[in-house]
Enzyme design. Structure first.
Site, PDB file in Angstrom:
ATOM      1  N   ARG A 104       1.753  60.472 -23.288  1.00 50.14           N
ATOM      2  CA  ARG A 104       0.607  60.854 -24.124  1.00 50.14           C
ATOM      3  C   ARG A 104       1.168  61.652 -25.294  1.00 50.14           C
ATOM      4  NH1 ARG A 104      -5.175  62.189 -23.256  1.00 50.14           N
ATOM      5  NH2 ARG A 104      -5.735  63.949 -24.574  1.00 50.14           N
ATOM      6  N   HIS A 131      -6.175  54.284 -27.899  1.00 50.91           N
ATOM      7  CA  HIS A 131      -6.389  54.855 -26.563  1.00 50.91           C
ATOM      8  C   HIS A 131      -6.812  53.712 -25.631  1.00 50.91           C
ATOM      9  CE1 HIS A 131      -6.911  57.740 -23.544  1.00 50.91           C
ATOM     10  NE2 HIS A 131      -7.740  58.599 -24.126  1.00 50.91           N
ATOM     11  N   GLN A 134      -8.488  54.376 -22.050  1.00 47.12           N
ATOM     12  CA  GLN A 134      -9.872  54.830 -22.133  1.00 47.12           C
ATOM     13  C   GLN A 134     -10.821  53.659 -22.342  1.00 47.12           C
ATOM     14  OE1 GLN A 134     -11.471  58.053 -21.952  1.00 47.12           O
ATOM     15  NE2 GLN A 134     -13.168  56.606 -21.811  1.00 47.12           N
ATOM     16  N   ASP A 222     -17.487  59.691 -30.466  1.00 49.48           N
ATOM     17  CA  ASP A 222     -16.336  60.504 -30.071  1.00 49.48           C
ATOM     18  C   ASP A 222     -16.439  61.836 -30.802  1.00 49.48           C
ATOM     19  OD1 ASP A 222     -13.919  61.349 -29.030  1.00 49.48           O
ATOM     20  OD2 ASP A 222     -12.707  59.792 -29.968  1.00 49.48           O
ATOM     21  N   CYS A 261     -16.026  59.331 -24.610  1.00 51.87           N
ATOM     22  CA  CYS A 261     -14.781  59.420 -23.848  1.00 51.87           C
ATOM     23  C   CYS A 261     -14.526  60.816 -23.290  1.00 51.87           C
ATOM     24  CB  CYS A 261     -13.600  58.961 -24.705  1.00 51.87           C
ATOM     25  SG  CYS A 261     -13.266  60.037 -26.122  1.00 51.87           S
ATOM     26  N   ARG A 289     -11.898  56.023 -15.306  1.00 55.59           N
ATOM     27  CA  ARG A 289     -10.522  56.225 -15.763  1.00 55.59           C
ATOM     28  C   ARG A 289      -9.565  56.177 -14.570  1.00 55.59           C
ATOM     29  NH1 ARG A 289      -9.144  58.887 -20.404  1.00 55.59           N
ATOM     30  NH2 ARG A 289      -7.038  58.350 -19.749  1.00 55.59           N
TER      31      ARG A 289
END
Length: 306
Positions: A104, A131, A134, A222, A261, A289
């Site tokens: 990450r 991402h 996600q 987001d 998310c 997830r």
């Protein structure tokens, strides 16, 4: 054959759908799976974090353990990577120690260089550019709630982000229409839209959130200020009309769902009544997830005969 999971755009729909299907199956059998040896027993996943994480860290850790494997968590500051060792050399060393790497980091180039030099699977846990883990969880949630993505319409309202880019990657792969509403200065790079259209995706970009949301099956947003952004005050002022309010959500299909998310900021990108309301599936999305990470890990290790 080494299987890396770097971006949704790298894969066919069949491969992505197989990962989601496997994730749904593993979710359904999660409790039973705890009493039998996992398929990744004896395997170790190195998790590299160059920025803070809640869902990525916990979901990958628990997913690997649920499959019978082990994890080791590393940060850039703790590694020689933080003292100037190259990404390539780090990849070569870790390939001798562990069986897969999840990273990450804000820099997409680091993930690509890691994958280019590793002889074990590399998974993109997040970059500033995309991402994919996600959005695969988002797609899994949508499929669970509303069936196949074919013919569905998804709306994005707010600023462009790494999550939006992965939604753009997903549109041509899963056959849904993506309507994006952003102010011009926070719109996605045109190259991503051009790619999606070349791939046969139906992706629309505009600056009117009401037009984007009207009649859609899913509304996604987001946080307005992401890691690395330094213009927070301006973003809040420019993006205020793009908030997912109850009034905006009412323009979507009556059966539409709301996704985020996380972490969310109630009163900024989403109204509390929407975030905590009956159309919100954010907690299912967050749980998925964990299950999607299982599917991704299983797919990556299958390439090595695990």
């Amino acid at each position: 054959m080494v299987r890396h999971f770097l971006d949704i755009s790298d894969f066919s729909r069949a491969t992505l759908q197989s990962i989601i299907d496997d994730s749904i199956r593993r979710k359904a059998t999660a409790k039973a799976a705890r009493v039998v040896p996992g398929p990744l027993a004896g395997k170790t996943l190195a998790m590299i974090f160059e920025n803070p994480s809640t869902r990525t860290r916990i979901s990958f850790d628990l997913a690997m353990r649920a499959l019978g494997g082990d994890t080791i968590m590393l940060t850039g500051a703790e590694m020689q990577l933080g003292r100037g060792e190259t990404i390539g050399d780090t990849a070569r060393v870790l390939s001798r120690y562990v069986d897969a790497i999840m990273i990450r980091t804000l820099e997409a180039a680091k993930v690509e260089e890691l994958a280019a030099n590793a002889t074990i699977p590399v998974i993109n846990g997040l970059t500033r550019r995309s991402h994919p883990c996600q959005v695969l969880a988002d797609l899994m949630t949508m499929i669970e709630k509303r069936g196949p993505m074919d013919g569905k319409t998804v709306a994005w309202t707010g600023s462009s982000s790494n999550v939006l880019i992965s939604w753009i990657h997903a549109a041509p792969r899963f056959g849904f229409r993506l309507k994006i509403a952003t102010p011009a200065e926070y719109a996605p790079d045109p190259s991503f839209l051009d790619w999606a259209r070349r791939e046969g995706g139906e992706v629309e970009l505009g600056d009117d959130p009401e037009a984007a949301v009207r009649g859609v099956d899913c509304v996604v947003t987001d946080t307005w200020v992401s890691m690395g952004d330094t213009d927070g005050e301006r973003r809040h002022n420019v993006l205020k009309p793009y908030q997912v309010s109850s009034r905006l959500m009412a323009l979507a299909h009556p059966d539409a769902i709301f996704m985020h998310c996380l972490p969310a900021h109630r009163g900024d990108e989403v109204e509390g009544a929407v975030m905590d309301g009956p159309q919100s599936v954010v907690w299912d999305e967050a749980e998925n997830r964990l299950h999607v990470q299982k599917g991704i890990l299983a797919w990556c290790f299958a390439g090595a005969g695990a």
